[in-house]
Structures are given as structure tokens and as C-alpha cells.
Write an enzyme that holds these catalytic residues in place. Structure first.
Site, PDB file in Angstrom:
ATOM      1  N   TYR B  20       0.818  -1.216   0.000  1.00 47.90           N
ATOM      2  CA  TYR B  20       0.000   0.000   0.000  1.00 47.90           C
ATOM      3  C   TYR B  20       0.852   1.267   0.000  1.00 47.90           C
ATOM      4  O   TYR B  20       1.958   1.280   0.552  1.00 47.90           O
ATOM      5  CB  TYR B  20      -0.912   0.022   1.235  1.00 47.90           C
ATOM      6  CG  TYR B  20      -1.807  -1.206   1.325  1.00 47.90           C
ATOM      7  CD1 TYR B  20      -2.983  -1.295   0.578  1.00 47.90           C
ATOM      8  CD2 TYR B  20      -1.443  -2.286   2.137  1.00 47.90           C
ATOM      9  CE1 TYR B  20      -3.794  -2.422   0.647  1.00 47.90           C
ATOM     10  CE2 TYR B  20      -2.247  -3.420   2.206  1.00 47.90           C
ATOM     11  CZ  TYR B  20      -3.420  -3.485   1.462  1.00 47.90           C
ATOM     12  OH  TYR B  20      -4.200  -4.600   1.523  1.00 47.90           O
ATOM     13  N   ASP B  21       0.288   2.321  -0.612  1.00 50.42           N
ATOM     14  CA  ASP B  21       0.948   3.628  -0.598  1.00 50.42           C
ATOM     15  C   ASP B  21       0.359   4.543   0.469  1.00 50.42           C
ATOM     16  O   ASP B  21       1.021   5.454   0.956  1.00 50.42           O
ATOM     17  CB  ASP B  21       0.767   4.328  -1.948  1.00 50.42           C
ATOM     18  CG  ASP B  21       1.529   3.622  -3.050  1.00 50.42           C
ATOM     19  OD1 ASP B  21       2.453   2.833  -2.715  1.00 50.42           O
ATOM     20  OD2 ASP B  21       1.193   3.835  -4.225  1.00 50.42           O
ATOM     21  N   ASN B  22      -0.936   4.290   0.757  1.00 47.42           N
ATOM     22  CA  ASN B  22      -1.673   5.218   1.623  1.00 47.42           C
ATOM     23  C   ASN B  22      -2.318   4.458   2.779  1.00 47.42           C
ATOM     24  O   ASN B  22      -2.867   3.374   2.585  1.00 47.42           O
ATOM     25  CB  ASN B  22      -2.768   5.922   0.832  1.00 47.42           C
ATOM     26  CG  ASN B  22      -2.282   6.377  -0.523  1.00 47.42           C
ATOM     27  OD1 ASN B  22      -1.316   7.136  -0.601  1.00 47.42           O
ATOM     28  ND2 ASN B  22      -2.903   5.875  -1.579  1.00 47.42           N
ATOM     29  N   LYS B 244      -4.521   1.474  -3.780  1.00 43.28           N
ATOM     30  CA  LYS B 244      -3.256   1.405  -3.046  1.00 43.28           C
ATOM     31  C   LYS B 244      -3.432   1.929  -1.607  1.00 43.28           C
ATOM     32  O   LYS B 244      -2.488   2.420  -0.996  1.00 43.28           O
ATOM     33  CB  LYS B 244      -2.186   2.241  -3.776  1.00 43.28           C
ATOM     34  CG  LYS B 244      -1.862   1.775  -5.179  1.00 43.28           C
ATOM     35  CD  LYS B 244      -1.144   0.444  -5.204  1.00 43.28           C
ATOM     36  CE  LYS B 244       0.352   0.606  -4.922  1.00 43.28           C
ATOM     37  NZ  LYS B 244       1.026  -0.719  -4.840  1.00 43.28           N
TER      38      LYS B 244
END
Lengths: 318, 318
Positions: B20-22, B244
Site C-alpha cells: 500500500y501507498d496510503n 493502493k
């Protein structure tokens, strides 16, 4: 289902009285509004009495004990109304603990509610805790003694109170969650609101019960109208023939459902809506036109309706 | 549906961060318990920051404004957390009035709730009434001025408050019933209870909202988790790619449902349950074994779960 019959003629009023031997009355909105007697009701009930009719009063209000109700009936001019004719839900709650749950006398019972519940519990030998304990008016703080569960408490009764505050809510929740939610949880009624003084619609005890049910994520045992257990108790104790009994009330989802689900009046039915309380004619029309909007729509529709129960004496004297 | 994966190995922790990015965080029970930081959480979030990850905080608590949250984050050691990263439901309520209902600035809004709601309403140009007005601490009497509806009020916002009393309930009911129940009714959240200090489970704001919904017999607009509108607002304002993004929370029916219904994490999913708050392992097992016991059972089951979010830094440093 036939639409409800509006009682507006002398003949209809006479027929109503002939058809039934026993009359079960809701109080708020039927007999009185707050401290004001609804015009004609006293005279109509005196007339019923003179005809040898029998009656009882069934109120979802849990705040006042039977003794307090007797005082109110007397104050408003009703004579000779005995304690045995009055069924408030504070009494129903205490009886349920004793008769159905077999909680032994001497047990402690946690109360969220007014004096009526405490008084009726004491009459049956229980020790109410919580309730009107003045420490429940303290500001909430998590170290408060009352947040520690008293292990001797054997049941929880929740009813109407205007002294609703976070201390009372938070302490009651501890009992409802205690030992994996195993203490019996009795709720006195499901009423959302009631017609109060100054034309106000005010929050009713069922909203308190529902609050505790929601926050604890628990169902409750409803001892008020429309619960069948309350009806069975009354019919048995008063020796009323169900098929000759009429329920009179101003609230469709409690009073009318109580009469209809309880199959009062036999095949003809036995529920009379009065428009002197919380329900207005437009509410009845709305229900009739949208029965599917309520899961239990049909059981909420009265057999008959009338402006007010006091209107009967007016019709009879025409 | 596959059972949730327990994160207990370094490799799993690394994978979670890569995937994940967030990261969307619930606060109570995830970041802190009352005034106590949950061990390891600060270090884990600092690690995410060092990896270029982005995050936001989404709390169903409506009592505190974004400014008050910033102070709390700073007090607990989080640096550089800006107002734009914090989404309490008091802010969500005010935004909803402006963005969706187009209630014009300058309008009065009746509040049942704490300062947070009043502060955020004022920031968007509204005039809060009710709320912390000291006259709402008066004993209830039916002639009280505040029971007369102010015709300039354009909406009602109900949220969490420990100052719950009959005056507040009764006045708010007048607005909810006013003009045939036509004023918009916004509820900040649906939380039943929360893990408080001293190991207590305490009544939460959703119980207040539910009380007002029950007594008024009205539905409300839920602006909190799991409502999709709140998620859409956050994703848009923060420019987060949904596929994400991971939701981290301790409550299945709000946080986890929020992530699952919102289809975070794309096809793989994007919800992580932490056991540091109100939900225990037995609750998760109970849900997995009885998905049919809840209408929306499947959407409450997290993709993954972990002892606490702070446990990640511990796993990574092994």
C-alpha cells in the site's frame, strides 16, 4: 382488512358498550394529558361502571408506582379505583422478575429509571440499586465507585427517566455487559415519544430502553405493551374473558397492536384508537394507505376509532 | 471468502508496507487509548513516513475539532501532522452541510453534541445553536424558552456528548419533528461503545444519534464510517489511489466495513483489524464463524489482522 369504523353516532356508542364486558385503558392521552383530565372521560367511565362493566388501566409509563397512580386517579375525580386495577410497567417488570425469571426475593436489581420501578421492586422483596441513588447525579469520571459492578446484582431493569445522564448510562452499561451479557435485561416499554404539556411531543421511556439496547448491543425483555405476557397476566389476574375485552389507546404500535396481537374481542376484534393523545387522524390515514411501510402494519390498525373516549358520553346523551 | 491473515512475521509486515501507498487510520484503539499512546505506533508511523508513505486519520469521534486533534497528536509526540490530514466526523458533518446539502453560510444549525461540532460549523460560516449553551443544563420544564423552535435553524447535527440530558434530548426532538420532519438530520456516527480508560467499555456517540433517531422515528444521514461519502471526500481531497490504500481500525462494523465497502486495496482488499482497541480475537472468531448472524457479515471481516499497529515496528526490527 376492513378500514376502521369511526364512532360518531349514538347508536355506534351504544353498540360499543354492548359488545364488550371489559375495558382496558391506556392512561396518557386517553384518560389524561399530563395533569389534565380529558373532557368526558370520567363521566363515560362512570357510565360504564353503572352498566356493570369492568376495567383495568395499563400504562407503559414506568415512572410511577401503582400507589402513585391511585393518588392521581383520586385527584382527578375517579373514586374507588383500587391498586389491583392498575398495571404500570414498573409493576410488570417486578412481577416478571418474580413470576417468570424466578429471581429470589432479597436479590439486588440494578435500575435505570424512576421511583416507580424502585417502589414496585421493593414491594416484591427486591433491593433496587442505581435508580435514584444521588451519586448518579455526579459528573462522570472513570474511577467512580458506581462503575464497579456489584456482583450481587441479579438483573437489570431499564425504564423511563428524565434524569438520564452519562453516569446512569455508563453504569448501566457495565451491568449489561457483565459476565458476557448474562444478567437479564428487562425493558419497561418501547414508546418513542408521548404527547406532553404545552402541546410538546416529548421523548418517552422506550427511547431510554432502546438507547441501552443499542449501546450494549443486546436485546431486552419487553414487559410493556404490546408484549403478550403483560396481556396474559392482566387477563388472568382480572379474570377477563378475552373475547369480551376491548383495548383503548392512543398509540398504534403499542396499544392497538397489544389489542390486536392479543386477539381481544374474539373474531370481531377489540381495539379502539382515540385521537386525544399522540396519534392524529392523518397518522391513521397514513398507516392505512401505507400498511407495507411497516413490517407489522396490519396489526397496528384499530378496529374502531373515536375523537376521544370522553366523546362517548356526549354521543350517548344526544 | 478467505479467513483473515494474521500478521505475525517480519515478512508479512514488510509485505503489508510494500502493498500500500496510503494508510487511513482510525484513532481511538489504534493510535491511542484515551490519553495513552499505544506502544510502537509512533515508531511504526515514523517508519512509514521514512518510506514515503502517505496517511490520514479518520475518526468517528465528533467531540473534538481538527485543531484539538492536532494538539493531541503533538502532545503524544507526532510531529508535522497538519489539519488537512485529520477527518473527525464533526468536520465531516459541517462539510456535508456545505458541499452536499448546500446549506448557505450564515445559517443556524441546531447541535446536540460537543464543542468539536460547534467549532467546525463556525469554521464553515454556520451559526451553531444548542450545543454548549449553558441553559441546556437547566432542569427540564415544558415552558423553557429553548423548547420553542427557532425558525431560522436549517439543519440538525447530532453527535457524541457526555452532557446528554433530558433538556438536550427534548429540545433536539422539537427540531427533528419541526415542519413535518423536514429539517436535515445529520448523525456523526453509529458507534455503540468504545474502549475507555480503566478498562471500561463506555457508551459512544452513535448511541446518542440512535436515541434521537428512535425517539423522532426518523432516519439520519450518517457522515461517519462506514459511510461511503466520507471515504470519497478523503480520497479526493488527499488524492489517494483507492487501490493502493489500506484502512486500519479496531471496529469491524465501522472501520473494517468502511475499507471493504469502499473497495480499498483493489481486488486484494484493504482492511486491517488491530486488536488493541474494542475488538478482541474472540469477537473476530465469532464473526467468522457466524457471518449469517449479521446481515452485512462478510463486509465486516478484515483482510488481515494484527495484535496492534505498533507491533509492526517490532516485527520489522527482529
Amino acid at each position: 382488512m376492513a378500514p376502521p369504523e369511526k364512532i360518531e353516532l349514538k347508536k355506534q356508542a351504544q353498540q360499543l358498550i354492548e359488545q364488550y364486558d371489559n375495558f382496558l385503558f391506556d392512561c396518557d392521552g386517553v384518560i389524561w394529558l399530563d395533569e389534565k383530565l380529558i373532557p368526558g372521560v370520567l363521566e363515560t367511565i362512570e357510565h360504564l361502571e353503572s352498566q356493570g362493566k369492568r376495567f383495568a388501566f395499563v400504562t407503559n409509563n414506568s415512572s410511577k408506582s401503582r400507589d402513585t397512580y391511585i393518588e392521581k386517579f383520586h385527584r382527578l375525580g375517579f373514586k374507588g379505583i383500587g391498586k389491583h386495577l392498575i398495571y404500570p410497567t414498573c409493576y410488570a417488570a417486578a412481577s416478571y422478575l418474580k413470576e417468570h425469571l424466578k429471581v429470589p426475593a432479597g436479590a439486588k436489581v440494578w435500575v435505570l429509571g424512576d421511583h416507580g420501578i424502585e417502589t414496585e421492586l421493593k414491594e416484591l422483596g427486591y433491593i433496587p440499586v442505581g435508580g435514584s441513588d444521588p451519586r448518579l447525579d455526579d459528573e462522570f469520571h472513570p474511577q467512580h465507585d458506581l462503575l464497579k459492578v456489584d456482583p450481587d446484582v441479579r438483573a437489570v431493569v431499564v425504564g423511563s427517566t428524565k434524569a438520564f445522564n452519562y453516569m446512569r448510562i455508563a453504569t448501566t452499561l457495565q451491568y449489561l455487559l457483565h459476565e458476557n451479557k448474562s444478567l437479564p435485561f428487562i425493558g419497561t416499554n418501547i414508546d418513542r415519544s408521548y404527547p406532553g404539556p404545552e402541546g410538546l411531543i416529548l421523548p418517552a421511556g422506550g427511547s431510554v430502553v432502546n438507547y441501552m439496547s443499542y449501546t450494549s448491543n443486546r436485546d431486552f425483555i419487553d414487559v410493556g405493551k404490546p408484549s403478550k405476557r403483560l396481556l396474559e397476566t392482566i387477563l388472568e389476574q382480572r379474570d377477563f374473558d378475552k373475547s369480551k375485552t376491548l383495548m383503548i389507546g392512543d398509540t398504534m404500535y403499542t396499544d392497538i397492536k397489544f389489542g390486536n396481537d392479543g386477539q381481544l374481542g374474539g373474531e370481531s376484534g377489540g381495539s379502539l384508537l382515540v385521537l386525544s393523545g399522540g396519534t392524529k387522524l392523518k397518522d391513521l390515514h397514513h398507516l392505512i394507505e401505507n400498511p407495507a411501510s411497516l413490517q407489522d402494519g396490519p396489526s397496528l390498525i384499530p378496529l374502531k376509532y373515536i375523537e376521544s373516549f370522553g366523546h362517548i358520553i356526549h354521543l350517548l346523551s344526544n
